[in-house]
Design a protein around this motif. Structure first.
Motif, PDB file in Angstrom:
ATOM      1  N   ASN A 369       0.973  -1.146  -0.074  1.00  0.00           N
ATOM      2  CA  ASN A 369      -0.109  -0.047  -0.109  1.00  0.00           C
ATOM      3  C   ASN A 369       0.798   1.320   0.038  1.00  0.00           C
ATOM      4  O   ASN A 369       0.374   2.377  -0.740  1.00  0.00           O
ATOM      5  CB  ASN A 369      -1.037   0.027   1.152  1.00  0.00           C
ATOM      6  N   GLU A 370       1.817   1.169   0.797  1.00  0.00           N
ATOM      7  CA  GLU A 370       2.791   2.273   0.525  1.00  0.00           C
ATOM      8  C   GLU A 370       3.510   2.696  -0.696  1.00  0.00           C
ATOM      9  O   GLU A 370       3.603   3.884  -1.129  1.00  0.00           O
ATOM     10  CB  GLU A 370       3.920   2.034   1.773  1.00  0.00           C
ATOM     11  N   LEU A 371       3.704   1.525  -1.436  1.00  0.00           N
ATOM     12  CA  LEU A 371       4.230   1.706  -2.726  1.00  0.00           C
ATOM     13  C   LEU A 371       3.255   2.113  -3.698  1.00  0.00           C
ATOM     14  O   LEU A 371       3.403   2.876  -4.456  1.00  0.00           O
ATOM     15  CB  LEU A 371       5.053   0.297  -3.094  1.00  0.00           C
ATOM     16  N   MET A 372       2.069   1.794  -3.596  1.00  0.00           N
ATOM     17  CA  MET A 372       0.928   2.068  -4.449  1.00  0.00           C
ATOM     18  C   MET A 372       0.747   3.499  -4.298  1.00  0.00           C
ATOM     19  O   MET A 372       0.122   4.251  -5.353  1.00  0.00           O
ATOM     20  CB  MET A 372      -0.377   1.078  -4.318  1.00  0.00           C
ATOM     21  N   LYS A 373       0.638   4.254  -2.985  1.00  0.00           N
ATOM     22  CA  LYS A 373       0.541   5.642  -2.940  1.00  0.00           C
ATOM     23  C   LYS A 373       1.577   6.263  -3.778  1.00  0.00           C
ATOM     24  O   LYS A 373       1.159   7.409  -4.125  1.00  0.00           O
ATOM     25  CB  LYS A 373       0.602   5.849  -1.200  1.00  0.00           C
ATOM     26  N   VAL A 374       2.803   5.916  -3.742  1.00  0.00           N
ATOM     27  CA  VAL A 374       3.768   6.676  -4.419  1.00  0.00           C
ATOM     28  C   VAL A 374       3.470   6.706  -5.946  1.00  0.00           C
ATOM     29  O   VAL A 374       3.666   7.564  -6.643  1.00  0.00           O
ATOM     30  CB  VAL A 374       5.290   5.810  -4.159  1.00  0.00           C
ATOM     31  N   ASN A 379       1.759   8.903 -10.883  1.00  0.00           N
ATOM     32  CA  ASN A 379       0.669   8.995 -12.213  1.00  0.00           C
ATOM     33  C   ASN A 379      -0.058   9.901 -12.263  1.00  0.00           C
ATOM     34  O   ASN A 379      -0.334  10.707 -13.085  1.00  0.00           O
ATOM     35  CB  ASN A 379      -0.486   7.976 -11.705  1.00  0.00           C
ATOM     36  N   LYS A 380      -0.525  10.891 -10.787  1.00  0.00           N
ATOM     37  CA  LYS A 380      -1.273  12.048 -10.983  1.00  0.00           C
ATOM     38  C   LYS A 380      -0.267  13.310 -11.719  1.00  0.00           C
ATOM     39  O   LYS A 380      -0.701  14.159 -12.414  1.00  0.00           O
ATOM     40  CB  LYS A 380      -1.747  12.426  -9.754  1.00  0.00           C
ATOM     41  N   LEU A 400      10.883  13.240 -13.353  1.00  0.00           N
ATOM     42  CA  LEU A 400      12.072  12.356 -13.493  1.00  0.00           C
ATOM     43  C   LEU A 400      12.129  11.852 -12.088  1.00  0.00           C
ATOM     44  O   LEU A 400      12.553  10.599 -11.962  1.00  0.00           O
ATOM     45  CB  LEU A 400      13.152  12.821 -14.118  1.00  0.00           C
ATOM     46  N   LEU A 401      12.615  12.665 -11.248  1.00  0.00           N
ATOM     47  CA  LEU A 401      13.066  12.155  -9.841  1.00  0.00           C
ATOM     48  C   LEU A 401      12.106  11.235  -9.185  1.00  0.00           C
ATOM     49  O   LEU A 401      12.443  10.321  -8.562  1.00  0.00           O
ATOM     50  CB  LEU A 401      13.397  13.175  -9.064  1.00  0.00           C
ATOM     51  N   ASP A 402      10.849  11.675  -9.118  1.00  0.00           N
ATOM     52  CA  ASP A 402       9.924  10.819  -8.670  1.00  0.00           C
ATOM     53  C   ASP A 402       9.815   9.139  -9.123  1.00  0.00           C
ATOM     54  O   ASP A 402       9.668   8.408  -8.653  1.00  0.00           O
ATOM     55  CB  ASP A 402       8.537  11.463  -8.493  1.00  0.00           C
ATOM     56  N   SER A 403       9.996   9.528 -10.687  1.00  0.00           N
ATOM     57  CA  SER A 403       9.803   8.096 -11.076  1.00  0.00           C
ATOM     58  C   SER A 403      10.789   7.157 -10.851  1.00  0.00           C
ATOM     59  O   SER A 403      10.920   5.982 -10.744  1.00  0.00           O
ATOM     60  CB  SER A 403       9.667   8.372 -12.891  1.00  0.00           C
ATOM     61  N   ASN A 404      12.056   7.806 -10.971  1.00  0.00           N
ATOM     62  CA  ASN A 404      13.212   7.177 -10.579  1.00  0.00           C
ATOM     63  C   ASN A 404      13.193   6.504  -9.149  1.00  0.00           C
ATOM     64  O   ASN A 404      13.688   5.454  -8.875  1.00  0.00           O
ATOM     65  CB  ASN A 404      14.587   7.973 -10.718  1.00  0.00           C
ATOM     66  N   GLU A 405      12.723   7.472  -8.141  1.00  0.00           N
ATOM     67  CA  GLU A 405      12.698   6.933  -6.705  1.00  0.00           C
ATOM     68  C   GLU A 405      11.651   5.750  -6.759  1.00  0.00           C
ATOM     69  O   GLU A 405      11.832   4.775  -6.123  1.00  0.00           O
ATOM     70  CB  GLU A 405      11.965   8.065  -5.922  1.00  0.00           C
ATOM     71  N   THR A 406      10.537   5.764  -7.797  1.00  0.00           N
ATOM     72  CA  THR A 406       9.499   4.828  -7.781  1.00  0.00           C
ATOM     73  C   THR A 406      10.188   3.237  -8.294  1.00  0.00           C
ATOM     74  O   THR A 406      10.107   2.452  -7.644  1.00  0.00           O
ATOM     75  CB  THR A 406       8.155   5.150  -8.634  1.00  0.00           C
TER      76      THR A 406
END
Length: 419
Positions: A369-374, A379-380, A400-406
């Motif tokens: 669930n924590e990963l799905m929140k990210v 996505n948003k 870019l930074l958010d997607s790399n973290e994901t």
């Protein structure tokens, strides 16, 4: 050094701060979460003490070391350096002898003196088995600790004990790290607490170290984090300490004046110079070369790559400051395109991943669930960015930074499920 020199790389400051804060430094919530996980260590230690009278009598305290506790960690912690500080009995007259190998020592015990103390000797039954002659054997001590861990922990739990530390004197540690598998009576000196104090109190010292470590990871350079920290320990002696309180871009990229040689070198280039010379001296004994085992081919390859990165940044930062991101992130092409366009299809993998995680087992619910929140958050951001008529490069950098973290967190999550 004039004001123009100090402002030279200011155009990179915002970008490098974002890289450090959003992509490299650990988020506060991750730090708090991982600190809670470490509570289990106390239970493990107490369990070991109940199983082994020798460990119970030698045990003094715990010491947490390594990048995580030095605030130099650049990715989600999956392991911690737990140092069990064991105090050898004074009646065994423990002494430290200089060895023939720089940076290493011998730990010598007088077991005959211990055996004469009939009231104390029973507390340390088994200590003699950890010796080779009259010297404490690093290999035997590590095997002993591994055996104690195996008594109390499930076989599926991975525990790093290679850096467990054993105190001889209050002012420093010796650790069971030997030059080779055959040199079993050699111990390495360790001054973790002193090193932690030395690098503290400088505004951009740790962020600069983290940036260099991220470049190392990006290009898979085989240089230990401790070796990089050692470069900075030496440079603390070579440059004016006030320089470490200037801007991050200035310290990372601007030429720093060496007080001894009067040379000007960028910190990135200075690190490359240590590698090129195939010598990072151990801070506490300069005769011990930390990278002495690396081949000349390896050091040349790493040094040339670092030099090329510094050269490219110097050539391009005025016209294309966002190009620097490519040296830290895998998917930086978004920022390098002259015409900024965003297709939501490029990030379709986020939606696919969300659907995949939804079918994971219920006992994985918290991490899932924590990963799905990210993933939902990224996505948003994708959807919002697609709607913008003229998205800025800062918008792309955030995404870019958010997607790399994901991607990193997803990889960690999936690895945990495969254990």
């Amino acid at each position: 050094m004039n004001n123009d020199d100090q402002k030279k790389y200011n155009i990179l400051q915002n970008i490098m701060q974002k890289l450090n804060q959003k992509y490299i430094a650990l988020p506060e919530n991750e730090t708090k979460r991982n600190n809670k996980l470490l509570v289990v260590i106390d239970r493990i230690v107490q369990k070991i003490r109940s199983k082994s009278p020798l460990f119970d009598n030698l045990y003094q305290n715990k010491y947490y070391g390594g990048s995580y506790y030095d605030n130099l960690k650049i990715s989600q912690p999956s392991e911690y350096d737990l140092d069990c500080v064991l105090c050898l009995p004074k009646i065994a007259e423990p002494t430290v002898e200089v060895s023939d190998k720089p940076g290493y020592v011998h730990v010598v015990l007088n077991m005959q003196a211990l055996e004469k103390k009939v009231d104390e000797a029973p507390k340390y039954i088994g200590l003699e088995k950890l010796l080779k002659g009259n010297r404490l054997c690093a290999k035997k001590v590590k095997s002993w600790m591994e055996g104690l861990m195996a008594l109390i922990l499930p076989t599926t739990l991975v525990v790093k004990i290679d850096d467990s530390e054993y105190s001889v004197k209050d002012t420093f540690f010796v650790v069971p790290k030997s030059p080779s598998d055959t040199d079993t009576v050699y111990w390495r000196l360790s001054f973790q607490e002193q090193e932690r104090e030395l690098i503290s109190g400088y505004a951009v010292m740790k962020p600069t170290i983290r940036l260099i470590k991220k470049i190392r990871d990006r290009y898979q350079h085989k240089i230990a984090s401790y070796f990089i920290k050692t470069v900075f320990l030496w440079e603390l002696e070579n440059v004016d300490k006030n320089l470490w309180n200037k801007t991050l871009s200035y310290v990372f990229m601007t030429s720093l004046q060496n007080r001894t040689t009067d040379m000007h070198l960028q910190m990135l280039r200075k690190y490359a110079q240590y590698i090129a010379h195939k010598n990072i001296p151990y801070y506490w004994n300069k005769d011990y070369n930390l990278i002495g085992d690396l081949s000349e081919t390896t050091t040349n390859c790493i040094a040339n790559k670092l030099k090329n990165i510094a050269d490219e940044v110097d050539r391009n930062y005025q016209n294309s400051p966002y190009d620097i991101v490519q040296y830290f992130c895998m998917d930086s092409c978004l920022l390098q395109k002259s015409t900024l366009k965003l297709s939501s299809k490029k990030f379709r993998w986020l939606k696919d991943l969300r659907e995949e995680l939804e079918v994971k087992r219920a006992d994985e619910a918290r991490d899932r669930n924590e990963l799905m929140k990210v993933i939902s958050m990224v996505n948003k951001k994708v959807d919002d960015l697609v709607k913008k008529t003229e998205p800025s490069k800062d918008d792309f950098l955030d995404l870019l930074l958010d997607s790399n973290e994901t991607l990193t967190r997803t990889s960690n999550f999936q690895s945990q499920q495969n254990l």
